[in-house]
Design a protein around this motif. Structure first.
Motif, PDB file in Angstrom:
ATOM      1  N   LYS A 128      10.313 -12.234  10.510  1.00  0.00           N
ATOM      2  CA  LYS A 128      10.543 -11.157   9.544  1.00  0.00           C
ATOM      3  C   LYS A 128      11.168 -11.664   8.248  1.00  0.00           C
ATOM      4  CE  LYS A 128      10.840  -7.481  12.995  1.00  0.00           C
ATOM      5  NZ  LYS A 128      10.376  -8.319  14.093  1.00  0.00           N
ATOM      6  N   SER A 129      12.065 -12.644   8.345  1.00  0.00           N
ATOM      7  CA  SER A 129      12.718 -13.152   7.140  1.00  0.00           C
ATOM      8  C   SER A 129      11.719 -13.866   6.241  1.00  0.00           C
ATOM      9  CB  SER A 129      13.865 -14.099   7.504  1.00  0.00           C
ATOM     10  OG  SER A 129      13.381 -15.198   8.254  1.00  0.00           O
ATOM     11  N   ARG A 130      10.834 -14.675   6.849  1.00  0.00           N
ATOM     12  CA  ARG A 130       9.826 -15.375   6.052  1.00  0.00           C
ATOM     13  C   ARG A 130       8.804 -14.387   5.520  1.00  0.00           C
ATOM     14  NH1 ARG A 130       6.599 -20.950   6.393  1.00  0.00           N
ATOM     15  NH2 ARG A 130       8.556 -21.742   7.206  1.00  0.00           N
ATOM     16  N   SER A 131       8.408 -13.407   6.324  1.00  0.00           N
ATOM     17  CA  SER A 131       7.436 -12.410   5.891  1.00  0.00           C
ATOM     18  C   SER A 131       7.920 -11.663   4.658  1.00  0.00           C
ATOM     19  CB  SER A 131       7.154 -11.408   7.013  1.00  0.00           C
ATOM     20  OG  SER A 131       6.557 -12.056   8.110  1.00  0.00           O
ATOM     21  N   LYS A 132       9.209 -11.331   4.651  1.00  0.00           N
ATOM     22  CA  LYS A 132       9.773 -10.608   3.507  1.00  0.00           C
ATOM     23  C   LYS A 132       9.741 -11.476   2.259  1.00  0.00           C
ATOM     24  CE  LYS A 132      13.734  -7.764   2.229  1.00  0.00           C
ATOM     25  NZ  LYS A 132      15.064  -7.256   2.633  1.00  0.00           N
ATOM     26  N   ALA A 133      10.007 -12.775   2.430  1.00  0.00           N
ATOM     27  CA  ALA A 133      10.055 -13.686   1.291  1.00  0.00           C
ATOM     28  C   ALA A 133       8.676 -13.934   0.697  1.00  0.00           C
ATOM     29  CB  ALA A 133      10.696 -15.012   1.712  1.00  0.00           C
ATOM     30  N   ILE A 134       7.640 -14.012   1.543  1.00  0.00           N
ATOM     31  CA  ILE A 134       6.308 -14.370   1.061  1.00  0.00           C
ATOM     32  C   ILE A 134       5.432 -13.153   0.797  1.00  0.00           C
ATOM     33  CG2 ILE A 134       6.310 -16.619   2.183  1.00  0.00           C
ATOM     34  CD1 ILE A 134       4.699 -15.454   4.426  1.00  0.00           C
ATOM     35  N   GLY A 135       5.912 -11.967   1.156  1.00  0.00           N
ATOM     36  CA  GLY A 135       5.116 -10.761   0.932  1.00  0.00           C
ATOM     37  C   GLY A 135       4.135 -10.527   2.059  1.00  0.00           C
ATOM     38  N   GLY A 136       3.156  -9.670   1.812  1.00  0.00           N
ATOM     39  CA  GLY A 136       2.188  -9.322   2.842  1.00  0.00           C
ATOM     40  C   GLY A 136       2.500  -7.972   3.443  1.00  0.00           C
ATOM     41  N   THR A 137       1.534  -7.413   4.157  1.00  0.00           N
ATOM     42  CA  THR A 137       1.665  -6.049   4.663  1.00  0.00           C
ATOM     43  C   THR A 137       1.873  -5.970   6.170  1.00  0.00           C
ATOM     44  OG1 THR A 137      -0.730  -5.846   4.982  1.00  0.00           O
ATOM     45  CG2 THR A 137       0.151  -5.211   2.813  1.00  0.00           C
ATOM     46  N   GLY A 138       1.678  -7.083   6.879  1.00  0.00           N
ATOM     47  CA  GLY A 138       1.765  -7.035   8.337  1.00  0.00           C
ATOM     48  C   GLY A 138       0.499  -6.492   8.973  1.00  0.00           C
ATOM     49  N   LEU A 139      -0.585  -6.388   8.180  1.00  0.00           N
ATOM     50  CA  LEU A 139      -1.840  -5.839   8.691  1.00  0.00           C
ATOM     51  C   LEU A 139      -2.960  -6.879   8.770  1.00  0.00           C
ATOM     52  CD1 LEU A 139      -1.881  -2.412   6.806  1.00  0.00           C
ATOM     53  CD2 LEU A 139      -1.509  -2.782   9.243  1.00  0.00           C
ATOM     54  N   GLY A 140      -2.694  -8.097   8.298  1.00  0.00           N
ATOM     55  CA  GLY A 140      -3.746  -9.107   8.226  1.00  0.00           C
ATOM     56  C   GLY A 140      -4.417  -9.402   9.553  1.00  0.00           C
ATOM     57  N   LEU A 141      -3.623  -9.667  10.595  1.00  0.00           N
ATOM     58  CA  LEU A 141      -4.206 -10.000  11.892  1.00  0.00           C
ATOM     59  C   LEU A 141      -4.789  -8.773  12.584  1.00  0.00           C
ATOM     60  CD1 LEU A 141      -1.798 -12.699  13.390  1.00  0.00           C
ATOM     61  CD2 LEU A 141      -4.033 -13.007  12.311  1.00  0.00           C
ATOM     62  N   SER A 142      -4.284  -7.594  12.244  1.00  0.00           N
ATOM     63  CA  SER A 142      -4.889  -6.367  12.770  1.00  0.00           C
ATOM     64  C   SER A 142      -6.285  -6.176  12.194  1.00  0.00           C
ATOM     65  CB  SER A 142      -4.004  -5.161  12.436  1.00  0.00           C
ATOM     66  OG  SER A 142      -4.479  -4.008  13.077  1.00  0.00           O
ATOM     67  N   ILE A 143      -6.458  -6.511  10.910  1.00  0.00           N
ATOM     68  CA  ILE A 143      -7.784  -6.457  10.286  1.00  0.00           C
ATOM     69  C   ILE A 143      -8.714  -7.463  10.968  1.00  0.00           C
ATOM     70  CG2 ILE A 143      -9.055  -7.007   8.157  1.00  0.00           C
ATOM     71  CD1 ILE A 143      -6.672  -5.757   6.625  1.00  0.00           C
ATOM     72  N   VAL A 144      -8.190  -8.653  11.288  1.00  0.00           N
ATOM     73  CA  VAL A 144      -8.985  -9.662  12.003  1.00  0.00           C
ATOM     74  C   VAL A 144      -9.440  -9.108  13.349  1.00  0.00           C
ATOM     75  CG1 VAL A 144      -8.923 -11.934  13.100  1.00  0.00           C
ATOM     76  CG2 VAL A 144      -7.878 -11.613  10.857  1.00  0.00           C
ATOM     77  N   LYS A 145      -8.517  -8.493  14.074  1.00  0.00           N
ATOM     78  CA  LYS A 145      -8.837  -7.946  15.402  1.00  0.00           C
ATOM     79  C   LYS A 145      -9.914  -6.871  15.315  1.00  0.00           C
ATOM     80  CE  LYS A 145      -6.824  -5.173  19.111  1.00  0.00           C
ATOM     81  NZ  LYS A 145      -5.604  -4.466  19.582  1.00  0.00           N
ATOM     82  N   HIS A 146      -9.765  -5.930  14.390  1.00  0.00           N
ATOM     83  CA  HIS A 146     -10.733  -4.837  14.276  1.00  0.00           C
ATOM     84  C   HIS A 146     -12.074  -5.341  13.755  1.00  0.00           C
ATOM     85  CE1 HIS A 146      -7.217  -2.372  14.978  1.00  0.00           C
ATOM     86  NE2 HIS A 146      -7.994  -1.324  15.097  1.00  0.00           N
ATOM     87  N   GLY A 147     -12.030  -6.335  12.857  1.00  0.00           N
ATOM     88  CA  GLY A 147     -13.274  -6.939  12.391  1.00  0.00           C
ATOM     89  C   GLY A 147     -14.012  -7.632  13.518  1.00  0.00           C
ATOM     90  N   ALA A 148     -13.253  -8.300  14.390  1.00  0.00           N
ATOM     91  CA  ALA A 148     -13.867  -8.971  15.546  1.00  0.00           C
ATOM     92  C   ALA A 148     -14.509  -7.946  16.475  1.00  0.00           C
ATOM     93  CB  ALA A 148     -12.817  -9.785  16.292  1.00  0.00           C
ATOM     94  N   LEU A 149     -13.807  -6.859  16.740  1.00  0.00           N
ATOM     95  CA  LEU A 149     -14.366  -5.810  17.601  1.00  0.00           C
ATOM     96  C   LEU A 149     -15.661  -5.258  17.023  1.00  0.00           C
ATOM     97  CD1 LEU A 149     -11.111  -3.855  18.563  1.00  0.00           C
ATOM     98  CD2 LEU A 149     -12.572  -5.167  20.121  1.00  0.00           C
TER      99      LEU A 149
END
Length: 199
Positions: free
Chosen positions: A148-169
């Motif tokens: 969480k600390s690195r995620s906050k520093a570098i930005g991002g939405t926390g949805l990237g891998l969820s998009i990967v999962k749904h795209g794979a499905l």
């Protein structure tokens, strides 16, 4: 240049937060489209290796700034799919590999054809910070963040891998994750082979 001091700082904060919200809304829209099946496969089967090369070009400056080497390896791998969604999936994997890495690290995008399993695919492999074993089952959940600390520093939405999962499905693809904390991560997407499934 219209404001100074505290006003300038507040205006800067508002601008940064607005940009984050725009990215977040964009990612949520992508997920909703995937959930609703609002897309069509390309008339010509896309090649994962070409998509990987295009993705690497898009991420070139981000990788340079992070002092991470990004490379594309492997062979032509054709799938029945939507090239825009496939590029988004590969982009998110490679982007994570860069962000959750260390200066001097690497991210490899490796395409492959597996005649025995009648599949093709791509592996995103890095030597970054890795994912603790107990957290690995949750990384594809929406908004879940490992560091969480690195995620906050570098930005991002926390949805990237969820998009990967749904795209794979949506492509009938299988995802496998291999990771060791402190050593790196490899995520593989395995698709039905377009050449085999169309013959």
């Amino acid at each position: 240049g219209l404001c100074e001091g505290e006003e300038k700082r507040f205006a800067g904060n508002i601008y940064r937060e607005a940009k984050r919200l725009i990215v977040l809304v964009g990612d949520i829209i992508k997920l909703n489209r995937l959930d609703g099946g609002e897309f069509a496969f390309d008339e010509k089967d896309p090649d994962l290796s070409e998509i990987a090369k295009q993705t690497a070009e898009r991420l070139e400056n981000i990788a340079l700034n992070a002092k991470v080497t990004l490379s594309v390896k492997g062979e032509a791998a054709y799938v029945h799919g939507n090239s825009q969604i496939l590029e988004e999936m590969i982009y998110n994997l490679a982007d994570n590999g860069i962000k959750y890495n260390n200066p001097g690290g690497y991210v490899d995008l490796i395409t492959f054809v597996d005649p025995d399993k009648k599949t093709v695919g791509i592996t995103c492999k890095d030597n970054g910070i890795g994912i603790p074993e107990e957290q690995q089952p949750r990384v594809f959940e929406r908004f879940y963040r490992v560091d969480k600390s690195r995620s906050k520093a570098i930005g991002g939405t926390g949805l990237g891998l969820s998009i990967v999962k749904h795209g794979a499905l949506s492509h009938g693809a299988e995802i496998t994750l291999e990771s060791k904390e402190g050593e790196g991560t490899a995520i593989t997407l395995r698709f039905p082979n377009a050449a085999v499934s169309s013959s």
